[in-house]
Design a protein around this motif. Structure first.
Motif, PDB file in Angstrom:
ATOM      1  N   LEU A 262      55.840  81.035  43.254  1.00 60.88           N
ATOM      2  CA  LEU A 262      55.177  79.740  42.782  1.00 60.88           C
ATOM      3  C   LEU A 262      54.192  80.312  41.353  1.00 60.88           C
ATOM      4  N   TRP A 263      53.245  81.461  41.510  1.00 61.95           N
ATOM      5  CA  TRP A 263      52.607  81.919  40.527  1.00 61.95           C
ATOM      6  C   TRP A 263      53.491  82.318  39.306  1.00 61.95           C
ATOM      7  N   ASP A 264      54.630  83.196  39.537  1.00 56.93           N
ATOM      8  CA  ASP A 264      55.331  83.621  38.461  1.00 56.93           C
ATOM      9  C   ASP A 264      56.266  82.482  37.844  1.00 56.93           C
ATOM     10  N   ALA A 265      56.547  81.312  38.835  1.00 56.41           N
ATOM     11  CA  ALA A 265      57.171  80.322  38.151  1.00 56.41           C
ATOM     12  C   ALA A 265      56.148  79.522  37.310  1.00 56.41           C
ATOM     13  N   LEU A 266      55.093  79.322  37.672  1.00 54.79           N
ATOM     14  CA  LEU A 266      54.108  78.632  36.723  1.00 54.79           C
ATOM     15  C   LEU A 266      53.896  79.375  35.292  1.00 54.79           C
ATOM     16  N   GLY A 267      53.777  80.936  35.342  1.00 58.41           N
ATOM     17  CA  GLY A 267      53.608  81.395  34.068  1.00 58.41           C
ATOM     18  C   GLY A 267      54.899  81.382  33.577  1.00 58.41           C
ATOM     19  N   HIS A 268      55.988  81.419  34.001  1.00 56.82           N
ATOM     20  CA  HIS A 268      57.370  81.479  33.405  1.00 56.82           C
ATOM     21  C   HIS A 268      57.361  79.929  32.759  1.00 56.82           C
ATOM     22  N   ALA A 269      57.056  78.990  33.499  1.00 58.57           N
ATOM     23  CA  ALA A 269      57.414  77.527  33.158  1.00 58.57           C
ATOM     24  C   ALA A 269      56.288  77.318  31.948  1.00 58.57           C
ATOM     25  N   TRP A 270      55.081  77.872  32.111  1.00 62.97           N
ATOM     26  CA  TRP A 270      53.945  77.686  30.965  1.00 62.97           C
ATOM     27  C   TRP A 270      54.454  78.209  29.866  1.00 62.97           C
ATOM     28  N   ARG A 271      55.231  79.257  29.755  1.00 61.26           N
ATOM     29  CA  ARG A 271      55.699  80.033  28.644  1.00 61.26           C
ATOM     30  C   ARG A 271      56.885  79.023  27.871  1.00 61.26           C
ATOM     31  N   VAL A 272      57.846  78.616  28.812  1.00 58.13           N
ATOM     32  CA  VAL A 272      58.795  77.962  28.553  1.00 58.13           C
ATOM     33  C   VAL A 272      58.482  76.731  27.978  1.00 58.13           C
ATOM     34  N   ALA A 273      57.216  76.117  28.735  1.00 55.66           N
ATOM     35  CA  ALA A 273      56.948  74.844  28.085  1.00 55.66           C
ATOM     36  C   ALA A 273      56.276  74.837  26.826  1.00 55.66           C
ATOM     37  N   GLY A 274      55.672  76.018  26.509  1.00 56.06           N
ATOM     38  CA  GLY A 274      55.112  76.274  25.140  1.00 56.06           C
ATOM     39  C   GLY A 274      56.089  76.290  24.050  1.00 56.06           C
ATOM     40  N   HIS A 275      56.972  77.044  24.326  1.00 56.95           N
ATOM     41  CA  HIS A 275      58.315  76.934  23.418  1.00 56.95           C
ATOM     42  C   HIS A 275      59.023  75.754  23.124  1.00 56.95           C
ATOM     43  N   ILE A 276      58.805  74.812  24.145  1.00 57.94           N
ATOM     44  CA  ILE A 276      59.347  73.383  24.026  1.00 57.94           C
ATOM     45  C   ILE A 276      58.424  72.740  23.349  1.00 57.94           C
ATOM     46  N   SER A 277      57.146  72.880  23.769  1.00 59.87           N
ATOM     47  CA  SER A 277      56.115  71.925  22.753  1.00 59.87           C
ATOM     48  C   SER A 277      56.075  72.292  21.533  1.00 59.87           C
ATOM     49  N   ALA A 279      58.629  73.472  19.641  1.00 59.11           N
ATOM     50  CA  ALA A 279      59.839  73.025  18.935  1.00 59.11           C
ATOM     51  C   ALA A 279      59.744  71.422  18.876  1.00 59.11           C
ATOM     52  N   VAL A 280      58.938  70.700  19.866  1.00 57.45           N
ATOM     53  CA  VAL A 280      58.859  69.151  19.707  1.00 57.45           C
ATOM     54  C   VAL A 280      57.862  69.021  18.561  1.00 57.45           C
ATOM     55  N   GLY A 281      56.741  69.898  18.542  1.00 57.37           N
ATOM     56  CA  GLY A 281      55.768  69.452  17.560  1.00 57.37           C
ATOM     57  C   GLY A 281      56.194  69.888  16.130  1.00 57.37           C
ATOM     58  N   ARG A 282      57.196  71.212  15.955  1.00 61.36           N
ATOM     59  CA  ARG A 282      57.882  71.340  14.596  1.00 61.36           C
ATOM     60  C   ARG A 282      58.579  70.056  14.343  1.00 61.36           C
ATOM     61  N   PHE A 283      59.568  69.571  15.285  1.00 56.03           N
ATOM     62  CA  PHE A 283      60.439  68.471  14.961  1.00 56.03           C
ATOM     63  C   PHE A 283      59.441  67.296  14.435  1.00 56.03           C
ATOM     64  N   LEU A 284      58.312  66.898  15.348  1.00 56.38           N
ATOM     65  CA  LEU A 284      57.549  65.815  14.916  1.00 56.38           C
ATOM     66  C   LEU A 284      56.843  65.871  13.467  1.00 56.38           C
TER      67      LEU A 284
END
Length: 385
Positions: A262-277, A279-284
């Motif tokens: 769960l801790w590794d998944a949180l770190g991985h998801a936080w990094r992936v969410a950072g990339h997604i955010s 990309a969304v910020g650059r698109f906006l």
């Protein structure tokens, strides 16, 4: 500049092989955590951007304004008060204190206390010399009394005391011998007999009985303790050990694997969410730039700039040149008017008071200008014409 030595490559230990339970838990946990973390990360990034904008646009200028206001209200008045009020007043008080206190005290010490002190010291030295002479006479008299009277009397008293001491010592030795003989045969010999034949056997019997009693009590306590130990071991320790070994340890290992994943998944998801955010910020940002910024820039470059150049070349420059020309003409007219008023005032003064007197030239003995002296001319009082 010396180059730093290259660091040796870090050897990584080979990762331990993972079990099927870990692999089975990892993927669904990461998917669920990613779905939950992406909105949080996007909200976090939006708050960070808003906070930076708020800091740059509002908080930092407001802080600088409050800092300047605080300096203007609290610091600068106190600095001015210190510099222009406290320091001059302090210097004035210091000067007054020096003039009214220090200088009189120095004069009093130098011209009053010092002569008085020298006089007192001279009187004390004279009194000390007189007292020393008197003390010497008294000491000589006391020495004669001691040598001629007290010493013979002391010797006689010592001889008498020595005779009395010898008599008293002989009497004391006889009395001590008698008392020692009586104490030995009346106290010591009966006490030794009583200890040897009565107290020692009774003490040995009591010690043997006490040892037996202690052995019995220790055997009883040992038996009871052994019984309680085995009862506690069977009823408490062995069930607790079985629960720890066969229930808590496997459950703890499973929970540890779940928590680690769960801790590794949180770190991985936080990094992936950072990339997604990102990309969304650059698109906006790109969308905002193409919808608002680029049209405004095009309007500024293609419409406002040429219009501004035309207005500048056709309106502002001719108006500025005309204003400068009017200013120059006005300044020239004012200068001519001031000169006319000055001339009229001078003519009126000459008409009333006449021409002013001109200073008469003075016959100077010194050469005027850059003329040099010669042998035929002099400026001294004895040789001038």
């Amino acid at each position: 500049m010396r180059k730093r030595p290259a660091e040796p490559p870090v050897r990584r230990e080979p990762e331990a092989p993972e079990g099927c339970l870990t692999v089975a838990i990892r993927i669904p946990v990461r998917i669920v955590v990613l779905v939950l973390v992406v909105p949080v990360r996007m909200l976090w990034d939006a708050l960070v951007v808003a906070g930076r904008f708020l800091n740059d646009a509002l908080l930092r200028p407001l802080g600088r304004a409050l800092l300047w206001l605080g300096r203007a209200v609290f610091v600068w008045p106190f600095v001015a008060l210190w510099r222009w009020v406290v320091v001059p007043v302090g210097k004035a008080l210091g000067w007054l204190g020096h003039v009214l206190v220090v200088v009189p005290l120095v004069w009093l010490y130098r011209y009053v206390l010092t002569p008085v002190g020298h006089a007192i010291a001279w009187v004390a030295r004279g009194a000390g010399a007189a007292l020393g002479w008197i003390a010497g006479g008294v000491g000589a008299a006391l020495g004669w009394v001691y040598a001629a009277l007290l010493t013979p009397v002391g010797y006689a008293v010592m001889w008498v005391l020595k005779g009395l001491g010898a008599v008293l010592a002989a009497l004391g030795i006889g009395v001590w011998t008698a008392l020692a003989w009586l104490v030995k045969y009346l106290v010591v010999v009966p006490a030794v007999w009583l200890y040897t034949w009565v107290l020692a056997p009774v003490g040995r019997a009591i010690g043997w009985c006490a040892k037996g009693l202690v052995w019995l009590v220790s055997m009883a306590v040992t038996g009871i303790g052994t019984a309680l130990y085995w009862i506690a071991r069977i009823l408490l320790v062995l069930p607790a050990l079985a629960v720890w070994r066969w229930i808590l340890t496997p459950v703890g290992r499973v929970l540890a694997v779940i928590g680690r994943e769960l801790w590794d998944a949180l770190g991985h998801a936080w990094r992936v969410a950072g990339h997604i955010s990102l990309a969304v910020g650059r698109f906006l940002g790109t969308l905002f730039r193409w919808i608002f910024v680029e049209p405004v820039r095009w309007v500024y470059r293609s419409v406002l700039t040429p219009v501004g150049h035309v207005v500048r070349d056709a309106v502002w420059r001719p108006a500025a040149e005309a204003a400068r020309s009017v200013g120059r003409a006005t300044r020239q007219a004012l200068a001519a008017a001031r000169e006319s008023v000055r001339q009229a005032r001078a003519d009126f003064r000459r008409m009333l008071f006449g021409e002013p007197r001109r200073p008469q030239p003075v016959d100077r003995r010194e050469p005027s200008g850059r003329e040099t002296r010669t042998l035929g001319s002099s400026t001294t009082a004895l040789t001038k014409d």
